[in-house]
Design an enzyme around this catalytic site. Structure first.
Site, PDB file in Angstrom:
ATOM      1  CB  THR A 125       1.210 -32.213   3.303  1.00 48.47           C
ATOM      2  OG1 THR A 125       0.881 -32.095   1.921  1.00 48.47           O
ATOM      3  CG2 THR A 125       1.786 -30.882   3.767  1.00 48.47           C
ATOM      4  CG  ASP A 126       2.214 -34.327  -1.623  1.00 46.95           C
ATOM      5  OD1 ASP A 126       1.509 -33.423  -1.123  1.00 46.95           O
ATOM      6  OD2 ASP A 126       1.837 -35.009  -2.596  1.00 46.95           O
ATOM      7  CD  GLU A 127      -0.472 -28.820  -0.651  1.00 46.11           C
ATOM      8  OE1 GLU A 127      -0.293 -27.614  -0.446  1.00 46.11           O
ATOM      9  OE2 GLU A 127      -1.588 -29.311  -0.896  1.00 46.11           O
ATOM     10  CE1 TYR A 153      -2.072 -27.603   5.224  1.00 45.08           C
ATOM     11  CE2 TYR A 153      -1.274 -28.060   3.016  1.00 45.08           C
ATOM     12  CZ  TYR A 153      -1.670 -28.507   4.259  1.00 45.08           C
ATOM     13  OH  TYR A 153      -1.663 -29.866   4.542  1.00 45.08           O
ATOM     14  CE  LYS A 157       0.820 -30.297   7.793  1.00 44.53           C
ATOM     15  NZ  LYS A 157       0.174 -30.877   9.032  1.00 44.53           N
TER      16      LYS A 157
HETATM   17  P1  NAD Z   1      -9.252 -31.454   8.191  1.00 46.02           P
HETATM   18  O1  NAD Z   1      -9.253 -29.994   7.932  1.00 46.02           O
HETATM   19  O2  NAD Z   1     -10.338 -32.304   7.627  1.00 46.02           O
HETATM   20  O3  NAD Z   1      -9.250 -31.711   9.772  1.00 46.02           O
HETATM   21  C1  NAD Z   1      -8.481 -30.965  10.663  1.00 46.02           C
HETATM   22  C2  NAD Z   1      -8.968 -31.259  12.083  1.00 46.02           C
HETATM   23  O4  NAD Z   1      -8.112 -30.532  12.999  1.00 46.02           O
HETATM   24  C3  NAD Z   1     -10.397 -30.779  12.360  1.00 46.02           C
HETATM   25  O5  NAD Z   1     -11.098 -31.760  13.080  1.00 46.02           O
HETATM   26  C4  NAD Z   1     -10.208 -29.533  13.202  1.00 46.02           C
HETATM   27  O6  NAD Z   1     -11.281 -29.285  14.108  1.00 46.02           O
HETATM   28  C5  NAD Z   1      -8.920 -29.867  13.940  1.00 46.02           C
HETATM   29  N1  NAD Z   1      -8.205 -28.660  14.390  1.00 46.02           N
HETATM   30  C6  NAD Z   1      -7.927 -27.544  13.674  1.00 46.02           C
HETATM   31  N2  NAD Z   1      -7.268 -26.654  14.440  1.00 46.02           N
HETATM   32  C7  NAD Z   1      -7.097 -27.240  15.663  1.00 46.02           C
HETATM   33  C8  NAD Z   1      -6.477 -26.824  16.862  1.00 46.02           C
HETATM   34  N3  NAD Z   1      -5.913 -25.615  16.968  1.00 46.02           N
HETATM   35  N4  NAD Z   1      -6.464 -27.687  17.906  1.00 46.02           N
HETATM   36  C9  NAD Z   1      -7.062 -28.910  17.814  1.00 46.02           C
HETATM   37  N5  NAD Z   1      -7.676 -29.332  16.702  1.00 46.02           N
HETATM   38  C10 NAD Z   1      -7.688 -28.525  15.632  1.00 46.02           C
HETATM   39  O7  NAD Z   1      -7.826 -31.957   7.727  1.00 46.02           O
HETATM   40  P2  NAD Z   1      -7.371 -33.337   7.049  1.00 46.02           P
HETATM   41  O8  NAD Z   1      -7.551 -33.230   5.593  1.00 46.02           O
HETATM   42  O9  NAD Z   1      -7.993 -34.463   7.798  1.00 46.02           O
HETATM   43  O10 NAD Z   1      -5.814 -33.297   7.343  1.00 46.02           O
HETATM   44  C11 NAD Z   1      -5.296 -33.818   8.557  1.00 46.02           C
HETATM   45  C12 NAD Z   1      -3.785 -33.655   8.546  1.00 46.02           C
HETATM   46  O11 NAD Z   1      -3.223 -34.334   7.453  1.00 46.02           O
HETATM   47  C13 NAD Z   1      -3.340 -32.185   8.425  1.00 46.02           C
HETATM   48  O12 NAD Z   1      -2.218 -32.017   9.273  1.00 46.02           O
HETATM   49  C14 NAD Z   1      -2.933 -32.053   6.971  1.00 46.02           C
HETATM   50  O13 NAD Z   1      -1.937 -31.097   6.823  1.00 46.02           O
HETATM   51  C15 NAD Z   1      -2.414 -33.449   6.677  1.00 46.02           C
HETATM   52  N6  NAD Z   1      -2.515 -33.910   5.278  1.00 46.02           N
HETATM   53  C16 NAD Z   1      -3.706 -33.841   4.619  1.00 46.02           C
HETATM   54  C17 NAD Z   1      -3.799 -34.342   3.316  1.00 46.02           C
HETATM   55  C18 NAD Z   1      -5.108 -34.317   2.560  1.00 46.02           C
HETATM   56  O14 NAD Z   1      -5.128 -34.669   1.374  1.00 46.02           O
HETATM   57  N7  NAD Z   1      -6.223 -33.948   3.167  1.00 46.02           N
HETATM   58  C19 NAD Z   1      -2.683 -34.896   2.706  1.00 46.02           C
HETATM   59  C20 NAD Z   1      -1.485 -34.948   3.412  1.00 46.02           C
HETATM   60  C21 NAD Z   1      -1.411 -34.465   4.701  1.00 46.02           C
HETATM   61  O1  TDX Z   2     -12.924 -25.992  -6.460  1.00 41.54           O
HETATM   62  C1  TDX Z   2     -11.795 -26.465  -6.708  1.00 41.54           C
HETATM   63  N1  TDX Z   2     -11.368 -26.527  -7.993  1.00 41.54           N
HETATM   64  C2  TDX Z   2     -10.136 -26.996  -8.362  1.00 41.54           C
HETATM   65  O2  TDX Z   2      -9.795 -27.024  -9.548  1.00 41.54           O
HETATM   66  C3  TDX Z   2     -10.900 -26.929  -5.676  1.00 41.54           C
HETATM   67  C4  TDX Z   2     -11.311 -26.889  -4.240  1.00 41.54           C
HETATM   68  C5  TDX Z   2      -9.662 -27.391  -6.054  1.00 41.54           C
HETATM   69  N2  TDX Z   2      -9.277 -27.400  -7.353  1.00 41.54           N
HETATM   70  C6  TDX Z   2      -7.925 -27.924  -7.704  1.00 41.54           C
HETATM   71  C7  TDX Z   2      -6.776 -27.314  -6.938  1.00 41.54           C
HETATM   72  C8  TDX Z   2      -5.786 -28.449  -6.850  1.00 41.54           C
HETATM   73  O3  TDX Z   2      -4.976 -28.485  -8.013  1.00 41.54           O
HETATM   74  O4  TDX Z   2      -7.907 -29.317  -7.357  1.00 41.54           O
HETATM   75  C9  TDX Z   2      -6.648 -29.707  -6.818  1.00 41.54           C
HETATM   76  C10 TDX Z   2      -6.863 -30.254  -5.425  1.00 41.54           C
HETATM   77  O5  TDX Z   2      -7.248 -29.169  -4.593  1.00 41.54           O
HETATM   78  P1  TDX Z   2      -7.538 -29.343  -3.037  1.00 41.54           P
HETATM   79  O6  TDX Z   2      -8.556 -30.412  -2.848  1.00 41.54           O
HETATM   80  O7  TDX Z   2      -7.779 -28.005  -2.454  1.00 41.54           O
HETATM   81  O8  TDX Z   2      -6.160 -29.986  -2.513  1.00 41.54           O
HETATM   82  P2  TDX Z   2      -4.618 -29.493  -2.592  1.00 41.54           P
HETATM   83  O9  TDX Z   2      -4.518 -28.043  -2.776  1.00 41.54           O
HETATM   84  O10 TDX Z   2      -3.946 -30.379  -3.591  1.00 41.54           O
HETATM   85  O11 TDX Z   2      -4.142 -29.871  -1.096  1.00 41.54           O
HETATM   86  C11 TDX Z   2      -4.528 -31.129  -0.505  1.00 41.54           C
HETATM   87  O12 TDX Z   2      -3.478 -32.059  -0.556  1.00 41.54           O
HETATM   88  C12 TDX Z   2      -2.390 -31.864   0.310  1.00 41.54           C
HETATM   89  C13 TDX Z   2      -5.009 -30.964   0.931  1.00 41.54           C
HETATM   90  O13 TDX Z   2      -6.068 -30.016   0.985  1.00 41.54           O
HETATM   91  C14 TDX Z   2      -3.886 -30.587   1.850  1.00 41.54           C
HETATM   92  O14 TDX Z   2      -4.345 -30.518   3.191  1.00 41.54           O
HETATM   93  C15 TDX Z   2      -2.820 -31.635   1.736  1.00 41.54           C
HETATM   94  O15 TDX Z   2      -1.699 -31.298   2.503  1.00 41.54           O
END
Ligand code: NAD
Ligand code: TDX
Length: 339
Positions: A125-127, A153, A157
């Site tokens: 992730t970019d985080e 988190y 990562k």
């Molecule tokens: P998500 O939380 O929707 O899904 C995570 C999945 O992993 C779930 O199906 C969960 O059951 C599974 N899981 C959790 N712990 C596990 C374990 N110990 N063993 C096997 N499976 C397990 O997450 P997401 O938003 O789909 O993110 C997927 C990946 O992408 C993550 O690694 C996250 O860090 C990365 N990522 C997410 C975003 C975003 O915006 N959502 C952006 C950049 C990177």
């Molecule tokens: O109820 C809310 N109100 C609000 O203002 C929630 C849930 C979030 N927010 C804000 C926090 C953040 O500035 O919105 C922005 C986005 O929040 P999230 O959806 O929780 O995402 P973020 O914290 O940016 O992280 C996401 O992007 C990077 C994903 O959850 C991560 O898994 C990924 O790595």
């Protein structure tokens, strides 16, 4: 080719499973997922009909389960999506983030060493780069931006990324890493900003915006993330990191107002609540490397992607109603009721 997608019952992993099954009819796709609160078999309903797809319930932080996956399936490629992914949960309970995101990654890497692998891809992730100032719109994250994390988190990562790079340098494991900006689209769990706001607005519930809503995120439609990972596992250079993002920066308030407008709701629903601890100000990706080396560009602009996403939530109410009627209720009460 046999690809194991860990975390494939989650948001991005689930979309990746569908993307790969649609694109390659001669690949075997195996989802390995522990089915935590974020994993959902309903997300994989269509995939389960495919003869090229198999689901295995298993935990990446369990050596036995991971080793038997490798022994039975002998995968060519691992794409590791499995993670605890929600920043707010990591603030309340960091332990499970270290267990899954760091130890789970180490266990997968050890299995790759023991059994052999053509490619291990880490979905990051970019985080891991921390945040950028909101008033310096000239600054972007490149692959050389130092790691500088804010939340448990992002620290977990980053720890995983460093391990992946260490296994490349020390053992010559064929790895790649991608660092993507915020995703949105179908099957996004409603604890995250965009689906939470869509679901609450549809139910005429308050829309909890943290702080002033001026934090900035760089949004990417999930299918564009999938196409980038597909390119990296086939053509990316081993040992390299690739940033993924499409220059779609928006303040949170802009995103929430767009959703309200699309749904024909009132801005009176907006409720400014206590800010997230350690809240990152701005994320913004410079995707030049993946564009110039692998020819990747995103297909979907935010203004179109958000409409498609809202349409998906309107057409797939049972998917998210099943979630919000279960344990999610307790989570929501704990996180928002006295905020
Ligand atoms: P998500 O939380 O929707 O899904 C995570 C999945 O992993 C779930 O199906 C969960 O059951 C599974 N899981 C959790 N712990 C596990 C374990 N110990 N063993 C096997 N499976 C397990 O997450 P997401 O938003 O789909 O993110 C997927 C990946 O992408 C993550 O690694 C996250 O860090 C990365 N990522 C997410 C975003 C975003 O915006 N959502 C952006 C950049 C990177
Ligand atoms: O109820 C809310 N109100 C609000 O203002 C929630 C849930 C979030 N927010 C804000 C926090 C953040 O500035 O919105 C922005 C986005 O929040 P999230 O959806 O929780 O995402 P973020 O914290 O940016 O992280 C996401 O992007 C990077 C994903 O959850 C991560 O898994 C990924 O790595």
């Amino acid at each position: 080719m046999k690809i194991v997608v860990t975390g494939g019952a989650g948001f991005i992993g689930g979309n990746f499973v569908h993307y790969m099954l649609n694109k390659y009819d001669d690949y075997d796709i195996i989802c390995f997922d522990a089915l935590t609160y974020a994993g959902n078999m309903e997300t994989l309903e269509q995939a389960l009909d495919s003869p090229n797809f198999k689901f295995i319930k298993g935990d990446i932080s369990n050596v036995k389960e991971v080793e038997s996956l490798f022994e039975e399936e002998k995968p060519d490629v691992i794409v590791n999506f499995a993670a605890e992914s929600h920043v707010d949960r990591s603030i309340n309970n960091p332990g499970v983030f270290l267990k899954t995101n760091v130890i789970g990654t180490q266990i997968l890497l050890d299995a790759c060493r023991k059994y052999g692998i053509e490619r291990y891809h880490q979905v990051s992730t970019d985080e891991v780069y921390g945040d950028l100032p909101v008033d310096r719109t000239d600054l972007f994250f490149t692959e050389n931006t130092p790691i500088h994390t804010s939340s448990p988190y992002s620290a977990s990562k980053a720890g995983a990324d460093l391990l992946v790079q260490a296994y490349y340098r020390t053992y010559g494991l064929p790895v790649t890493i991608s660092r993507c900006s915020n995703n949105y689209g179908p099957y996004h769990f409603p604890e995250k900003l965009i689906p939470l706001m869509i679901v609450n607005a549809l139910n005429d519930k308050p829309l909890p915006v943290y702080g002033k809503g001026d934090n900035i995120r760089d949004w990417l439609y999930v299918e564009d993330h999938c196409s980038a990972i597909d390119l990296i596992i086939h053509r990316g250079t081993v040992g390299e990191v690739y940033n993924i993002g499409g220059h779609n920066e928006r303040t949170n308030l802009e995103v929430v107002k767009t959703i309200i407008k699309e749904l024909g709701k009132s801005e009176h629903l907006i409720n400014f609540v206590t800010d997230r601890a350690g809240h990152d100000r701005r994320y913004a990706i410079n995707p030049t490397k993946i564009h110039s080396e692998l020819g990747w560009s995103p297909n979907t602009k935010f203004d179109d992607g958000i409409k498609q996403t809202i349409k998906w939530y309107l057409e797939n109410k049972s998917w998210w109603e099943n979630i919000i009627s279960g344990d999610y209720k307790n989570y929501y009460a704990k996180m928002y009721e006295s905020r």
